[in-house]
Design a protein around this motif. Structure first.
Motif, mmCIF file in Angstrom:
data_model
loop_
_atom_site.group_PDB
_atom_site.id
_atom_site.type_symbol
_atom_site.label_atom_id
_atom_site.label_comp_id
_atom_site.label_asym_id
_atom_site.label_seq_id
_atom_site.Cartn_x
_atom_site.Cartn_y
_atom_site.Cartn_z
ATOM 1 N N GLN A 1 6.096 -1.467 -4.684
ATOM 2 C CA GLN A 1 5.669 -2.183 -3.709
ATOM 3 C C GLN A 1 4.750 -1.486 -2.896
ATOM 4 O O GLN A 1 3.754 -1.932 -2.462
ATOM 5 C CB GLN A 1 6.762 -2.857 -3.105
ATOM 6 N N TYR A 2 4.983 -0.158 -2.439
ATOM 7 C CA TYR A 2 4.185 0.589 -1.620
ATOM 8 C C TYR A 2 2.719 0.516 -2.227
ATOM 9 O O TYR A 2 1.732 0.391 -1.465
ATOM 10 C CB TYR A 2 4.671 1.881 -1.360
ATOM 11 N N VAL A 3 2.632 1.204 -3.623
ATOM 12 C CA VAL A 3 1.175 1.138 -4.090
ATOM 13 C C VAL A 3 0.647 -0.146 -4.131
ATOM 14 O O VAL A 3 -0.405 -0.389 -3.925
ATOM 15 C CB VAL A 3 1.342 1.965 -5.680
ATOM 16 N N GLU A 4 1.508 -1.178 -4.587
ATOM 17 C CA GLU A 4 0.717 -2.484 -4.723
ATOM 18 C C GLU A 4 0.273 -3.110 -3.362
ATOM 19 O O GLU A 4 -0.875 -3.578 -3.293
ATOM 20 C CB GLU A 4 1.664 -3.451 -5.468
ATOM 21 N N SER A 5 0.958 -2.670 -2.386
ATOM 22 C CA SER A 5 0.669 -3.402 -0.978
ATOM 23 C C SER A 5 -0.819 -2.480 -0.650
ATOM 24 O O SER A 5 -1.567 -2.958 -0.126
ATOM 25 C CB SER A 5 1.738 -3.030 -0.135
ATOM 26 N N PHE A 6 -0.664 -1.307 -0.893
ATOM 27 C CA PHE A 6 -1.748 -0.293 -0.408
ATOM 28 C C PHE A 6 -3.201 -0.830 -1.223
ATOM 29 O O PHE A 6 -4.053 -0.735 -0.602
ATOM 30 C CB PHE A 6 -1.429 0.924 -0.692
ATOM 31 N N LEU A 7 -2.894 -0.917 -2.596
ATOM 32 C CA LEU A 7 -4.144 -1.237 -3.367
ATOM 33 C C LEU A 7 -4.693 -2.532 -3.016
ATOM 34 O O LEU A 7 -5.979 -2.828 -3.255
ATOM 35 C CB LEU A 7 -3.703 -1.142 -4.842
ATOM 36 N N GLN A 8 -3.983 -3.439 -2.629
ATOM 37 C CA GLN A 8 -4.359 -5.025 -2.414
ATOM 38 C C GLN A 8 -5.061 -4.796 -1.244
ATOM 39 O O GLN A 8 -5.723 -5.919 -0.669
ATOM 40 C CB GLN A 8 -3.183 -5.779 -2.472
ATOM 41 N N ARG B 1 11.440 -7.851 2.253
ATOM 42 C CA ARG B 1 12.609 -7.351 1.451
ATOM 43 C C ARG B 1 12.564 -8.313 0.061
ATOM 44 O O ARG B 1 12.897 -7.923 -0.891
ATOM 45 C CB ARG B 1 14.016 -7.192 2.015
ATOM 46 N N GLN B 2 12.363 -9.562 0.216
ATOM 47 C CA GLN B 2 12.694 -10.718 -0.982
ATOM 48 C C GLN B 2 11.585 -10.206 -1.920
ATOM 49 O O GLN B 2 11.847 -10.640 -2.949
ATOM 50 C CB GLN B 2 12.316 -11.935 -0.250
ATOM 51 N N GLN B 3 10.414 -9.888 -1.529
ATOM 52 C CA GLN B 3 9.395 -9.582 -2.469
ATOM 53 C C GLN B 3 9.992 -8.314 -3.626
ATOM 54 O O GLN B 3 9.579 -8.309 -4.661
ATOM 55 C CB GLN B 3 8.046 -9.186 -1.534
ATOM 56 N N VAL B 4 10.402 -7.470 -2.955
ATOM 57 C CA VAL B 4 11.003 -6.249 -3.972
ATOM 58 C C VAL B 4 12.085 -6.783 -4.693
ATOM 59 O O VAL B 4 12.313 -6.384 -5.924
ATOM 60 C CB VAL B 4 11.662 -5.240 -2.979
ATOM 61 N N ARG B 5 13.142 -7.742 -4.132
ATOM 62 C CA ARG B 5 14.284 -8.157 -4.785
ATOM 63 C C ARG B 5 13.788 -8.878 -6.146
ATOM 64 O O ARG B 5 14.272 -8.924 -7.120
ATOM 65 C CB ARG B 5 15.093 -9.249 -4.015
ATOM 66 N N ASP C 1 17.407 0.564 -5.639
ATOM 67 C CA ASP C 1 15.842 -0.002 -5.520
ATOM 68 C C ASP C 1 14.599 0.958 -5.210
ATOM 69 O O ASP C 1 13.772 0.431 -4.820
ATOM 70 C CB ASP C 1 16.004 -1.209 -4.570
ATOM 71 N N CYS C 2 15.135 2.354 -5.152
ATOM 72 C CA CYS C 2 13.764 3.078 -4.570
ATOM 73 C C CYS C 2 12.689 3.220 -5.555
ATOM 74 O O CYS C 2 11.453 2.935 -5.068
ATOM 75 C CB CYS C 2 14.412 4.610 -4.809
#
Length: 326
Positions: free
Chosen positions: A267-274, A292-296, A260-261
């Motif tokens: 998700q790192y980019v999305e969370s940072f931009l938001q 973690r569920q958000q990534v799944r 899942d890397c």
């Protein structure tokens, strides 16, 4: 190909095929097409215009091209390795001045593992503090209410949306800690007076969902790239040292499997931009950034998004393709 995003007549569209979608199956590694597609989609469709304008996302091939081995046609005698590396990618930024951006996102794939590098404030030579306009606030943009202001003044610090108790920050010994360490540590008094103080720190943040990796070489190569890019675009010499442009491994949510890397990178980019980081006290502690569920869910969400765009683009062929995708 299934879709092109952004669709014509926009330039630089990324073509996604049915084969690309297969890497969204459980247990598969995300390929560069899906990574580049979703990052482009985030920037164009999912984030506030102000944040998008202040950000630049490099293609997943950028770092690969920057660091590949010399080929036979490259002059490895008279030109330094740093200059040779920059030569390979210098045209990639001909339409963008990266030193006017606040955040540069560099997806990296090494030995089948994805991780993210975020270069923050490359145009700044030192840390800058100031009050933030609403659009820069890093905790959702709402004004903190009095209860929160009191809470922060009494020794809580709200770091990028995560509250941490910092009892030691109320002691007088630490009131002026920031002059000692060079960090932008805000005393409780300042916090209570200026909740919306922001600190812009030139730095290179590394976010890796496997915790055991150290990446000192990445920091070095990207500092050298910035130095060469500055010389070419600005026509002057500027040193990007490890003191001036500190490298830091962020504490981020980690993957619990081997595949899942790429999803974590997205998700790192999305969370940072938001919700862009505004307090650059290193290392950034973002372990509880997202569940973690958000990534799944992300594999299915990206597949659904591609199929939605496919239906939309098929339905608008021959019509005006400038309509935004909902």
């Amino acid at each position: 190909g299934l879709i092109q995003f952004p669709p014509p007549p926009s330039k630089g569209g990324i073509a996604v095929t049915t084969e690309d979608l297969e890497c969204l199956d459980n247990g598969q590694f995300l390929n560069d097409v899906i990574i580049d597609f979703y990052l482009k989609y985030l920037l164009l469709e999912r984030v506030l215009q102000d944040v998008a304008d202040r950000s630049h996302v490099f293609s997943s091939f950028f770092y690969k091209q920057l660091t590949r081995r010399d080929n036979a046609s490259e002059d490895s005698t008279s030109v330094s390795a740093q200059r040779r590396r920059h030569q390979r990618v210098k045209t990639w930024t001909r339409h963008v001045d990266i030193f006017k951006k606040d955040f540069l996102f560099v997806p990296v794939n090494q030995e089948a593992h994805w991780y993210l590098v975020v270069i923050c404030f490359p145009g700044l030579e030192q840390c800058e503090e100031g009050s933030s306009p609403a659009s820069l606030r890093g905790t959702g943009g709402e004004k903190p209410d009095e209860a929160q202001a009191e809470e922060e003044a009494s020794g809580y610090k709200k770091l990028n949306g995560i509250s941490e108790v910092t009892p030691e920050s109320t002691s007088t010994d630490n009131q002026d800690k920031r002059t000692v360490t060079g960090m932008c540590v805000l005393s409780p008094l300042i916090l209570s007076l200026r909740i919306e103080t922001i600190c812009k720190r030139p730095c290179i943040l590394l976010m890796d969902s496997l915790k055991f990796s150290l990446h000192e070489r990445v920091f070095k190569l990207l500092r050298e790239y910035l130095q060469s890019e500055w010389e070419l675009r600005r026509g002057s010499v500027r040193e990007f040292s490890s003191e001036q442009m500190q490298g830091s491994h962020c504490k981020v949510p980690l993957q619990d499997n081997s595949s899942d890397c790429g999803l974590y990178l997205l998700q790192y980019v999305e969370s940072f931009l938001q919700d862009p980081v505004v307090h650059f006290e290193l290392p950034l502690c973002l372990e509880r950034w997202f569940p973690r569920q958000q990534v799944r869910r992300k594999r299915d969400e990206i597949r659904d998004l591609v199929l939605h765009l496919y239906r939309h683009q098929r339905g608008t062929v021959g019509m005006d393709t400038s309509d935004g995708v909902s």
